[in-house]
Design an enzyme around this catalytic site. Structure first.
Site, short mmCIF file in Angstrom:
data_model
loop_
_atom_site.label_atom_id
_atom_site.label_comp_id
_atom_site.label_asym_id
_atom_site.label_seq_id
_atom_site.Cartn_x
_atom_site.Cartn_y
_atom_site.Cartn_z
N LYS A 35 0.67 -0.94 -0.05
CA LYS A 35 0.03 0.09 -0.03
C LYS A 35 0.96 1.29 -0.05
CE LYS A 35 -2.05 -1.18 3.70
NZ LYS A 35 -1.50 -2.55 4.02
N THR A 36 1.75 1.25 1.00
CA THR A 36 2.61 2.59 0.97
C THR A 36 3.35 2.58 -0.30
OG1 THR A 36 2.84 2.27 3.27
CG2 THR A 36 4.49 3.74 2.49
N ASP A 220 -2.05 7.59 3.73
CA ASP A 220 -1.62 6.42 3.99
C ASP A 220 -2.15 5.88 5.42
OD1 ASP A 220 -0.58 3.91 4.00
OD2 ASP A 220 1.71 4.79 4.36
N GLU A 221 -2.49 4.66 5.86
CA GLU A 221 -3.22 4.38 7.20
C GLU A 221 -4.29 4.99 7.39
OE1 GLU A 221 -1.34 1.86 8.63
OE2 GLU A 221 0.69 2.18 8.31
N GLN A 255 -5.71 -3.12 10.43
CA GLN A 255 -4.69 -2.69 11.38
C GLN A 255 -5.30 -1.26 11.94
OE1 GLN A 255 -0.62 -2.73 9.42
NE2 GLN A 255 -1.63 -3.70 7.67
N ARG A 610 5.20 -7.23 10.77
CA ARG A 610 6.30 -6.26 10.84
C ARG A 610 7.42 -7.03 10.34
NH1 ARG A 610 3.73 -2.76 9.27
NH2 ARG A 610 2.21 -4.35 9.35
P1 ATP Z 1 1.66 -2.09 5.82
O1 ATP Z 1 0.04 -2.52 6.00
O2 ATP Z 1 2.25 -2.74 7.14
O3 ATP Z 1 1.74 -0.76 6.04
P2 ATP Z 1 2.23 -2.07 3.03
O4 ATP Z 1 0.93 -2.57 2.43
O5 ATP Z 1 2.16 -0.41 3.24
O6 ATP Z 1 2.07 -2.58 4.60
P3 ATP Z 1 4.70 -2.03 1.94
O7 ATP Z 1 5.33 -1.35 2.92
O8 ATP Z 1 4.31 -0.84 0.69
O9 ATP Z 1 3.32 -2.53 2.38
O10 ATP Z 1 5.56 -3.20 1.36
C1 ATP Z 1 5.86 -4.29 2.00
C2 ATP Z 1 6.99 -4.86 1.33
O11 ATP Z 1 6.83 -5.14 0.02
C3 ATP Z 1 8.07 -3.49 1.21
O12 ATP Z 1 9.38 -3.98 1.29
C4 ATP Z 1 8.00 -3.21 -0.33
O13 ATP Z 1 8.97 -2.94 -0.70
C5 ATP Z 1 7.71 -4.80 -0.95
N1 ATP Z 1 6.69 -4.70 -2.00
C6 ATP Z 1 5.54 -4.17 -2.47
N2 ATP Z 1 5.06 -4.37 -3.51
C7 ATP Z 1 6.12 -5.02 -4.02
C8 ATP Z 1 6.25 -5.73 -5.31
N3 ATP Z 1 5.34 -5.55 -6.26
N4 ATP Z 1 7.56 -6.35 -5.79
C9 ATP Z 1 8.30 -6.58 -4.71
N5 ATP Z 1 8.35 -6.01 -3.74
C10 ATP Z 1 7.38 -5.37 -3.14
MG MG Z 2 2.30 0.89 4.88
#
Ligand code: ATP
Ligand code: MG
Length: 723
Positions: A35-36, A220-221, A255, A610
């Site tokens: 997402k981020t 975000d969040e 979350q 995490r």
């Molecule tokens: P959270 O809910 O904990 O905030 P998130 O959904 O925001 O998580 P991110 O932090 O954006 O998730 O991504 C999680 C990890 O996965 C990061 O290390 C990111 O670089 C990696 N990642 C995300 N998408 C891809 C992709 N398409 N290919 C490779 N790595 C990815």
């Molecule tokens: Mg995130």
């Protein structure tokens, strides 16, 4: 234009979100699904492909740490620094808005930000002025009341007491508190949000300006926004006229962990209703964690109801089992955790890749001690806040007084710190005069000195203090920030005060004061969010806003310590979640109050997710906390993680074993009956008197001959059935 660098590392669903045409968008997805990453890439896409100026974007994150990470990520993608961009937390951005428009917001230019501790002092002062008893009107409850109202957007005049005398009194306090803050030129955290919302809402010119300036607002969040934050976002959002920003909202209902602080996960539903044309995208592939970690998290969270529901999967490796360590006590726990980290570092890993997470701030101290003992650098986020330490607050209070003489909280804090003969009696007189004449304490002091009433000695002491502050102000006016700070800690007498004290604590205080000079030296005025203000004011606001966002040297490779709440959004290869015990995690409060367990479970889900490679859970069989001894049971959350993912490591076992390993056997094995006699390792012999729950949830009540009646989680109790 070659946009492949923006899109390469995205899967199709992520790509769809990043490249979507302008319009309201909701990305709803589980932990670690990107997402981020999508939000950051969206920013890069808008800038590079859609040709949007970085200054027409506003992006909101949940912590300052996340904000700076996001800024770095955009800079890396952009290949250029983008200072001045509106990227930050709600509080940081609101603060920036108020700084830029202090006049319109009816604030003095040098207004100061009150942190929670300052706020408490302010409330205490108000209570004294109103002659209310602190044991009946508990200051902490009052700040809670005020903040909750502000978070809902309610001023005293908006609230109907319904004739209820308690409510009436609370409103009276709230009103007096507002007057006192306004007079002192200070704003608390909730006020930052509310005041900036009111500013945008009521000042048409400004609203129009910002609505046309920000073309895209990205959040975000989102699941943890409160009423006022959502109102804030909506004010900027595009309406039918075509003015306003496109909203790009990212969140995960699983979350949502700030309900206790007024966050409303329902905002996700409201968003769908308020923007019916919104495009909704789900991301289901997790890129962060091993399959073991992810499956454990999925199993745990599946016990919550009322979820929007999603199915996270990973292509990643199965990975190591989750380690479970049953410590004898909290010291043993700290020792085990730090030893494991040492071994991990010896394997060539970075210290900052290891994170120690805990439910309560008070847990950090032992880990800190062990880390210090072992000479491992570490950083505590949100814990022992550098800017909240008493000596630092003293020094900051002097600086604040230099910036703004009307800051009553600072005045009271340092008028007699160090001791200089300004006793309680003088202070009482000052307060009374200030109250009667409706003046800040500083002016009251000046007035009092012109009247008879003070003894010669008291008068001299008070005059001495005023002259000291004026003198310091004169001396530092044209100095750089860190020299100002240095001058103040020396000439105020603070440094000498602690130098003369003996002991480690005093030494640490001296070091902290010196560290403040370093902090001031390192403070990057140009990269701060704050515009149009002087450096000192900007630095002080930074101190209030960033309190708790770390204290070791920035950039140093160090072990990361933080509460589970502050870990949201972050990821680490190695994660320890410590104190996984009933009464600690889930907290006693959550256990006592119905409806809180689900949020507590979400917090556990946040913690587990995490971890990228290895997760370690620890609990202690005995714990001294808040000065009392406890013999806690292992957390029910441990029982909610399928045993196949857990490995007990207490005795260096490498194979799955008790307690996790004994679960299937206990679940499927002989059922216990009421009246049955059992033997427990610690409590001895007893009789089963009650039971509840099923499977790994099952608990039994046993009346032990020597230790009385206890509820035990069957899966962990290791009860031996007696014939
Ligand atoms: P959270 O809910 O904990 O905030 P998130 O959904 O925001 O998580 P991110 O932090 O954006 O998730 O991504 C999680 C990890 O996965 C990061 O290390 C990111 O670089 C990696 N990642 C995300 N998408 C891809 C992709 N398409 N290919 C490779 N790595 C990815
Ligand atoms: Mg995130």
């Amino acid at each position: 234009m070659d946009v492949s660098h923006i899109l390469d590392q995205l899967n199709p669903a992520q790509r769809e979100a990043v490249t979507a045409p302008p319009g309201p968008m909701l990305v709803l997805a589980g932990a670690g699904s990107g997402k981020t990453r999508v939000l950051v890439h969206r920013m890069a896409w808008l800038i590079q492909v859609e040709g949007i100026s970085p200054f027409s974007l506003l992006a909101v994150t949940f912590t300052n740490k996340a904000a700076s990470e996001m800024r770095h990520r955009v800079e890396a993608l952009q290949n250029m620094p983008v200072s001045g961009m509106w990227v930050g937390t709600f509080h940081g951005l609101a603060h920036r808005l108020l700084r830029a428009h202090w006049k319109e917001a009816n604030l003095p230019q040098a207004f100061q930000v009150l942190d929670s501790d300052d706020q408490l002092r302010m409330v205490k002062r108000v209570l004294r002025n109103l002659e209310l008893d602190e044991t009946r009107w508990i200051p902490k409850h009052i700040t809670g009341f005020i903040n909750a109202r502000k978070d809902e957007g309610l001023r005293p005049q908006h609230i109907n007491s319904g004739g209820d005398p308690v409510q009436q009194q609370l409103l009276r306090i709230y009103t007096a508190y507002e007057v006192a803050c306004q007079r002192a030129g200070v704003v608390d955290f909730a006020e930052l949000l509310l005041r900036s919302l009111e500013l945008l809402r009521d000042n048409e010119e400004l609203r129009r300006h910002y609505r046309s300036r920000f073309r895209h607002v990205l959040v975000d969040e989102f699941q943890d926004t409160n009423t006022i934050q959502y109102a804030w976002v909506r004010l900027l959002a595009a309406d039918k006229s075509g003015d306003g920003a496109h909203l790009f909202i990212v969140g995960d209902d699983d979350q949502a962990i700030y309900g206790w602080r007024g966050a409303r996960v329902e905002n996700i539903h409201s968003f769908k209703k308020d923007f019916p044309s919104c495009l909704m995208i789900k991301l289901e592939q997790n890129y962060r964690s091993t399959a073991t970690i992810l499956n454990a998290a999925n199993a745990l969270i599946s016990r919550n109801d009322d979820r929007l529901g999603k199915n996270l999967w990973t292509q990643g490796k199965q990975g190591e089992p989750i380690k479970l360590y049953a410590a004898y006590n909290e010291q043993d726990e700290a020792r085990y955790v730090i030893d494991s980290i040492k071994r991990w570092i010896e394997l060539g890993n970075a210290r900052s890749d290891a994170a120690i997470l805990y439910r309560s701030n008070a847990q950090s101290r032992l880990f800190e001690e062990q880390l210090m003992f072992d000479g491992l650098p570490y950083r505590v986020y949100g814990g022992l806040r550098f800017f909240e330490r008493a000596e630092i607050k003293d020094a900051l209070a002097y600086l604040r007084l230099l910036a703004n003489r009307s800051d009553d909280a600072s005045f009271e804090r340092v008028i007699n710190q160090p001791t200089r003969g300004n006793g309680n009696k003088t202070l009482e007189q000052l307060r009374e005069l200030a109250r009667n004449m409706n003046l800040p304490l500083w002016q009251a002091a000046q007035t009092l000195l012109q009247q008879p009433g003070l003894t010669a000695r008291a008068g001299n002491a008070l005059r001495g203090f005023l002259q000291l502050v004026e003198g310091m102000h004169e001396a530092v006016k044209n100095l750089p920030l860190h020299e100002q700070t240095e001058h103040v800690i020396q000439h105020s007498g603070l440094l000498d005060l602690y130098r003369q004290e003996k002991g480690e604590k005093a030494e640490a205080r001296v070091e902290n004061l010196q560290e403040l000079v370093n902090a001031a030296r390192g403070y990057d005025f140009h990269n701060s969010d704050v515009v149009e203000t002087d450096m000192l004011t900007a630095f002080l606001a930074h101190a209030a806003l960033e309190a708790g966002e770390g204290q070791a040297d920035a950039g140093e490779d160090c072990v990361q310590l933080m509460t589970l709440h502050s870990a949201k959004g972050l990821e680490f290869p190695l994660v320890f979640i410590c104190g996984v015990e009933e009464g600690l995690f889930p907290s006693e409060r959550a256990r006592a109050e119905g409806g809180r367990m689900q949020e507590e479970r979400r917090l556990c889900y946040v913690g587990i997710t995490r971890a990228r490679q290895q997760l370690v859970l620890t609990y202690a069989e005995r714990r001294r906390l808040y000065g009392k001894d406890y013999y806690p049971l292992p957390s029910q959350f441990l029982g909610e993680i399928p045993a196949e993912y857990l490995q007990d490591v207490r005795f260096g076992n490498s194979k799955p074993s008790s307690p996790a390993g004994s679960k299937p056997q206990q679940q499927n094995g002989r059922g216990l009956m009421i009246g049955q006699r059992v033997q427990h390792q610690k409590f001895g012999e007893g009789m089963v008197t009650n039971y509840e729950g099923q499977g790994s949830h099952a608990r039994v009540e046993v009346n032990f001959r020597n230790s009385g009646s206890k509820w035990l989680v069957l899966a962990y109790a290791n009860l031996e059935v007696k014939a």
